[in-house]
Design a protein around this motif. Structure first.
Motif, short mmCIF file in Angstrom:
data_model
loop_
_atom_site.label_atom_id
_atom_site.label_comp_id
_atom_site.label_asym_id
_atom_site.label_seq_id
_atom_site.Cartn_x
_atom_site.Cartn_y
_atom_site.Cartn_z
N UNK A 32 7.88 -11.42 3.49
CA UNK A 32 7.46 -12.09 2.26
C UNK A 32 6.34 -13.08 2.60
N UNK A 33 5.27 -13.05 1.85
CA UNK A 33 4.21 -14.05 1.97
C UNK A 33 3.95 -14.65 0.61
N UNK A 34 4.17 -15.96 0.49
CA UNK A 34 3.98 -16.68 -0.77
C UNK A 34 2.59 -17.32 -0.81
N UNK A 35 1.88 -17.10 -1.91
CA UNK A 35 0.55 -17.69 -2.12
C UNK A 35 0.59 -18.29 -3.52
N UNK A 36 0.64 -19.65 -3.60
CA UNK A 36 0.86 -20.25 -4.92
C UNK A 36 0.22 -21.62 -5.04
N UNK A 37 0.09 -22.03 -6.31
CA UNK A 37 -0.36 -23.37 -6.66
C UNK A 37 0.78 -24.07 -7.35
N UNK A 38 1.09 -25.30 -6.92
CA UNK A 38 2.19 -26.06 -7.50
C UNK A 38 1.66 -27.34 -8.13
N UNK A 359 6.96 -7.72 -10.51
CA UNK A 359 6.78 -6.89 -9.32
C UNK A 359 5.95 -5.63 -9.63
N UNK A 360 4.98 -5.35 -8.76
CA UNK A 360 4.08 -4.20 -8.92
C UNK A 360 4.10 -3.41 -7.62
N UNK A 361 4.57 -2.17 -7.67
CA UNK A 361 4.60 -1.32 -6.49
C UNK A 361 3.27 -0.59 -6.36
N UNK A 362 2.45 -1.05 -5.41
CA UNK A 362 1.10 -0.50 -5.24
C UNK A 362 1.08 0.68 -4.28
N UNK A 363 1.96 0.70 -3.32
CA UNK A 363 2.06 1.79 -2.35
C UNK A 363 3.46 1.76 -1.77
N UNK A 364 3.87 2.83 -1.11
CA UNK A 364 5.20 2.86 -0.52
C UNK A 364 5.32 1.73 0.50
N UNK A 365 6.26 0.82 0.25
CA UNK A 365 6.47 -0.30 1.17
C UNK A 365 5.59 -1.50 0.91
N UNK A 395 4.97 -23.64 -10.90
CA UNK A 395 4.49 -22.86 -9.75
C UNK A 395 3.83 -21.60 -10.28
N UNK A 396 2.55 -21.40 -9.90
CA UNK A 396 1.78 -20.23 -10.30
C UNK A 396 1.31 -19.53 -9.03
N UNK A 397 1.56 -18.23 -8.91
CA UNK A 397 1.09 -17.57 -7.71
C UNK A 397 1.48 -16.12 -7.62
N UNK A 398 1.45 -15.62 -6.39
CA UNK A 398 1.76 -14.22 -6.14
C UNK A 398 2.47 -14.12 -4.79
N UNK A 399 3.41 -13.21 -4.73
CA UNK A 399 4.11 -12.95 -3.49
C UNK A 399 3.79 -11.54 -3.01
N UNK A 400 3.46 -11.42 -1.72
CA UNK A 400 3.24 -10.13 -1.08
C UNK A 400 4.53 -9.72 -0.39
N UNK A 401 4.96 -8.47 -0.59
CA UNK A 401 6.17 -7.97 0.03
C UNK A 401 5.84 -6.67 0.78
N UNK A 402 6.10 -6.64 2.07
CA UNK A 402 5.89 -5.44 2.87
C UNK A 402 7.23 -5.04 3.47
N UNK A 403 7.67 -3.83 3.18
CA UNK A 403 9.01 -3.38 3.54
C UNK A 403 8.93 -2.15 4.45
N UNK A 404 9.79 -2.11 5.47
CA UNK A 404 9.89 -0.88 6.27
C UNK A 404 11.36 -0.57 6.53
#
Length: 404
Positions: A32-38, A359-365, A395-404
């Motif tokens: 998980x990578x959090x990128x946000x403005x608080x 949540x938006x699934x852009x590619x597998x994982x 809190x306004x932002x986006x979280x990146x999730x990379x799963x394997x």
């Protein structure tokens, strides 16, 4: 710690590749990578210790929170299995821009399926009580513990050491009973930080005389597209020779109980989930209800006559979603409320949240999760005194999730 982690993972991989053919091993993880403005208003900035009460607080943060995880699952031909999960990432809040990282044990448990209808489990994991959570994930290390809405509507019974039995009734229902370690208090929301009375109600836990484990019960019921999750938690703690506010002996028992009811389901692309929890003295047992004012005062407190005031707390949240292909917007609302007493003076606090997570699934994982949430830390009202205001933040932002 890092050397131990590397050695442990190397040993785990070695075991995985030398297992007999009948055993099965799965290794995976998620980053998980959090990128946000608080944006905190001046009252909230003062409450969180990042300003003096005359200015607001605004900050951008990019973090790998310690909900990032690595796991391994193993099973054999005798229906025995084990699961280990490590949490990795930043462990401090963002107000000091700490780059401190940690390795923590999230899960470590094993089980035996004695027959198709009965399983025994032992180790550390989530308990069967209050199992549902809203879809809020951005800001774990914000300084306000913004994860699954704890303190703003969600009560999380946490991952605790336990011995558990699960009885299955076909595909319709299960009865899960867990005996949980009864020592310790609620994570995060210690009322000692508010300096009203010690996290307790007692000043000293060294004479702990608790002999009965905490009991968590869950009865999930599956009715086609809808599932119901009633549950109950009970714990009694006691001490010997406790000292009270006036120096004399105190009431030496405090009981925590919580009733829970959850609902989850879906019809086509529409999904919904909700849960409500109500009970007494949440703070006097292990779990997580955030670090909000309504959590801070959820501990039992001592009276001037050394008796005990029981804190009464309820919380609820609602999460509605609609799936558009790879995109699933969620709209959420939650609230938590606590009534207590400061000796004989009534005290209450209410906190709430509202927002969107998509949540938006852009590619597998690979998943992207934009999230916008507004939080209200409210105030603490005490009879005959001016209320203490704790303000609001967003809190306004986006979280990146990379799963394997």
């Amino acid at each position: 710690m890092k050397k131990l982690f590397v050695i442990g993972m190397a040993a785990l991989l070695l075991v995985a590749f030398t297992m007999p053919a009948m055993a099965k091993v799965k290794i995976g993880g998620i980053i998980f990578t959090d990128f946000y403005f608080m944006d905190r208003d001046k009252e909230n900035a003062a409450f969180r210790g990042v300003a003096d009460g005359t200015t607001s607080y605004n900050v951008t943060a990019i973090q790998v929170p310690n909900i990032t995880r690595l796991y391994a699952r193993w099973t054999n031909e005798d229906n025995v299995g084990m699961y280990i999960e490590l949490g990795l990432g930043q462990s401090g809040g963002n107000m000091d821009f700490s780059s401190s990282n940690s390795v923590s044990l999230r899960h470590a448990y094993g089980w035996w399926d004695i027959n198709p209808n009965f399983r025994i489990m032992a180790g550390k994991s989530t308990t069967p009580f209050s199992p549902l959570n809203p879809s809020q994930l951005l800001g774990t290390r914000s300084g306000s513990v913004n994860i699954i809405g704890v303190g703003y509507g969600d009560y999380y019974s946490s991952r605790e050491t336990q011995v558990r039995g699960t009885f299955k009734f076909g595909k319709v229902a299960k009865l899960e009973i867990a005996l949980v370690d009864p020592n310790g208090t609620m994570a995060g929301g210690t009322n000692a930080s508010y300096n009203m009375w010690p996290a307790g109600p007692w000043f000293d836990y060294s004479a702990n005389n608790t002999v009965i484990p905490r009991i968590d019960v869950g009865v999930p019921i599956y009715l086609g597209p809808v599932a119901l999750y009633p549950g109950f938690l009970y714990q009694n703690r006691s001490i010997d020779n406790g000292v009270g506010l006036t120096g004399g002996p105190v009431d030496d028992n405090v009981t925590t109980w919580i009733g829970s009811f959850g609902l989850k389901g879906g019809f086509g692309p529409f999904g919904f989930a909700a849960e409500i929890n109500y009970g007494e003295n949440w703070g006097n047992t292990r779990g997580l209800a955030g670090v909000t004012p309504s959590s801070i005062i959820s501990f039992a407190s001592l009276k001037s006559d050394n008796g005990i005031n029981n804190a009464q707390t309820y919380s609820f949240w609602v999460d509605l979603s609609y799936k558009f292909g790879p995109v699933t917007p969620h709209i959420m609302y939650g609230q938590q409320h606590t009534d207590n007493k400061f000796d004989v003076l009534k005290m209450e606090a209410k906190t709430s949240m509202f927002g969107f997570s998509v949540p938006i699934d852009l590619a597998k994982g690979f998943r992207l999760r934009p999230e916008v949430m507004w939080y209200d830390d409210g105030d603490i009202d005490i009879d005959g005194m001016d209320s203490v205001k704790f303000g609001k933040y967003a809190i306004y932002g986006v979280q990146f999730q990379i799963t394997f």
